[in-house]
Design a protein around this motif. Structure first.
Motif, PDB file in Angstrom:
ATOM      1  N   LYS A  21    -110.779  18.580 -35.079  1.00 39.20           N
ATOM      2  CA  LYS A  21    -111.358  17.612 -36.016  1.00 39.20           C
ATOM      3  C   LYS A  21    -111.125  16.251 -35.396  1.00 39.20           C
ATOM      4  O   LYS A  21    -110.013  15.914 -34.997  1.00 39.20           O
ATOM      5  CB  LYS A  21    -110.653  17.666 -37.372  1.00 39.20           C
ATOM      6  N   ILE A  22    -112.191  15.467 -35.317  1.00 42.43           N
ATOM      7  CA  ILE A  22    -112.085  14.139 -34.740  1.00 42.43           C
ATOM      8  C   ILE A  22    -112.648  13.108 -35.704  1.00 42.43           C
ATOM      9  O   ILE A  22    -113.738  13.283 -36.237  1.00 42.43           O
ATOM     10  CB  ILE A  22    -112.788  14.081 -33.361  1.00 42.43           C
ATOM     11  N   SER A  23    -111.870  12.067 -35.952  1.00 41.12           N
ATOM     12  CA  SER A  23    -112.327  10.942 -36.772  1.00 41.12           C
ATOM     13  C   SER A  23    -113.037   9.978 -35.831  1.00 41.12           C
ATOM     14  O   SER A  23    -112.417   9.388 -34.947  1.00 41.12           O
ATOM     15  CB  SER A  23    -111.137  10.235 -37.432  1.00 41.12           C
ATOM     16  N   MET A  24    -114.344   9.849 -36.003  1.00 44.41           N
ATOM     17  CA  MET A  24    -115.153   9.007 -35.120  1.00 44.41           C
ATOM     18  C   MET A  24    -115.120   7.563 -35.583  1.00 44.41           C
ATOM     19  O   MET A  24    -115.212   7.286 -36.777  1.00 44.41           O
ATOM     20  CB  MET A  24    -116.602   9.482 -35.119  1.00 44.41           C
ATOM     21  N   ILE A  25    -115.024   6.654 -34.623  1.00 44.15           N
ATOM     22  CA  ILE A  25    -115.127   5.234 -34.939  1.00 44.15           C
ATOM     23  C   ILE A  25    -116.341   4.616 -34.245  1.00 44.15           C
ATOM     24  O   ILE A  25    -116.568   3.424 -34.337  1.00 44.15           O
ATOM     25  CB  ILE A  25    -113.846   4.460 -34.560  1.00 44.15           C
ATOM     26  N   HIS A  55    -119.041  16.949 -39.556  1.00 46.80           N
ATOM     27  CA  HIS A  55    -118.429  17.841 -40.529  1.00 46.80           C
ATOM     28  C   HIS A  55    -118.518  17.202 -41.925  1.00 46.80           C
ATOM     29  O   HIS A  55    -119.175  17.719 -42.803  1.00 46.80           O
ATOM     30  CB  HIS A  55    -116.979  18.114 -40.127  1.00 46.80           C
ATOM     31  N   LYS A  56    -117.871  16.050 -42.099  1.00 45.25           N
ATOM     32  CA  LYS A  56    -117.902  15.309 -43.364  1.00 45.25           C
ATOM     33  C   LYS A  56    -117.755  13.821 -43.052  1.00 45.25           C
ATOM     34  O   LYS A  56    -116.759  13.411 -42.466  1.00 45.25           O
ATOM     35  CB  LYS A  56    -116.738  15.702 -44.274  1.00 45.25           C
ATOM     36  N   GLY A  57    -118.725  13.017 -43.440  1.00 42.99           N
ATOM     37  CA  GLY A  57    -118.633  11.575 -43.223  1.00 42.99           C
ATOM     38  C   GLY A  57    -118.438  11.243 -41.751  1.00 42.99           C
ATOM     39  O   GLY A  57    -119.237  11.610 -40.906  1.00 42.99           O
ATOM     40  N   SER A  58    -117.342  10.561 -41.443  1.00 41.86           N
ATOM     41  CA  SER A  58    -117.054  10.190 -40.052  1.00 41.86           C
ATOM     42  C   SER A  58    -116.197  11.242 -39.350  1.00 41.86           C
ATOM     43  O   SER A  58    -115.741  11.041 -38.235  1.00 41.86           O
ATOM     44  CB  SER A  58    -116.356   8.832 -39.994  1.00 41.86           C
ATOM     45  N   LEU A  59    -115.979  12.373 -39.996  1.00 40.54           N
ATOM     46  CA  LEU A  59    -115.205  13.469 -39.418  1.00 40.54           C
ATOM     47  C   LEU A  59    -116.148  14.443 -38.716  1.00 40.54           C
ATOM     48  O   LEU A  59    -117.124  14.914 -39.305  1.00 40.54           O
ATOM     49  CB  LEU A  59    -114.422  14.186 -40.512  1.00 40.54           C
ATOM     50  N   TYR A  60    -115.860  14.717 -37.450  1.00 37.53           N
ATOM     51  CA  TYR A  60    -116.683  15.600 -36.626  1.00 37.53           C
ATOM     52  C   TYR A  60    -115.846  16.765 -36.140  1.00 37.53           C
ATOM     53  O   TYR A  60    -114.623  16.674 -36.065  1.00 37.53           O
ATOM     54  CB  TYR A  60    -117.249  14.838 -35.419  1.00 37.53           C
ATOM     55  N   LEU A  61    -116.519  17.866 -35.814  1.00 38.07           N
ATOM     56  CA  LEU A  61    -115.857  19.001 -35.183  1.00 38.07           C
ATOM     57  C   LEU A  61    -116.249  18.999 -33.712  1.00 38.07           C
ATOM     58  O   LEU A  61    -117.427  18.886 -33.373  1.00 38.07           O
ATOM     59  CB  LEU A  61    -116.266  20.317 -35.849  1.00 38.07           C
ATOM     60  N   LEU A  62    -115.236  19.127 -32.869  1.00 36.99           N
ATOM     61  CA  LEU A  62    -115.430  19.042 -31.431  1.00 36.99           C
ATOM     62  C   LEU A  62    -114.915  20.310 -30.766  1.00 36.99           C
ATOM     63  O   LEU A  62    -113.799  20.741 -31.016  1.00 36.99           O
ATOM     64  CB  LEU A  62    -114.668  17.823 -30.883  1.00 36.99           C
TER      65      LEU A  62
END
Length: 169
Positions: A21-25, A55-62
């Protein structure tokens, strides 16, 4: 470090096959999805992007080709994720990277030097430029068009309205 751009931070492992899980900025995550490589933690070794999706909002799956277990993914928790500057999405004429502002001289439209841009605070509503002048308190400048008149990265200056408009008496 100037050759790399921070685009996110790994917040947790996801599943048992090594997804992250990565929080994208990044303001252009769709561009990052098209890239083949990114850098995690240590900037000397690229990782191959297997898949990156929202995944959700600024949260991505990598999914990284080199990470194939939950244990390996858990070991990466908290690490920052970068891309090479040359892989960044092209900027429009009025766009800039926030870290490029740090170190620029801040002056008024009348040419009065206020100080030097020390950092950018991202508040959600609008960014705030922290201007440092030796021997004095920092000045907080809202990064809005009514206050910031121009940014000249090549010339090394940020021009703002008058100091009286920024600093209350």
């Amino acid at each position: 470090m100037d050759d790399f751009l921070l685009v996110g931070r790994i917040s947790a492992a996801f599943g048992v096959r090594g997804e992250l899980k990565i929080s994208m900025i990044s303001s252009h995550p769709e561009h990052i999805q098209k890239l083949k490589h990114l850098f995690v933690g240590d900037l000397s070794k690229p990782f191959t992007i297997g898949r990156l999706h929202q995944h959700k909002g600024s949260l991505y799956l990598l999914r990284l080709a080199e990470v194939d277990s939950r244990e390996a993914a858990e070991a990466m928790q908290g690490l920052e994720v970068y891309i090479h500057r040359s892989d960044a999405a092209p900027l429009a004429n009025d766009e800039y990277f926030l870290h490029d502002l740090v170190g620029l001289q801040v002056q008024t439209e009348a040419g009065e030097v206020i100080g030097q841009a020390a950092e950018i605070i991202e508040t959600g509503a609008n960014d705030v430029l922290v201007v440092r002048k030796l021997g004095q308190a920092d000045i907080l400048v809202p990064m809005v068009r009514a206050v910031v008149r121009s940014i000249d990265i090549a010339g090394g200056t940020i021009t703002v309205t008058s100091l009286a408009d920024i600093v209350p008496e």
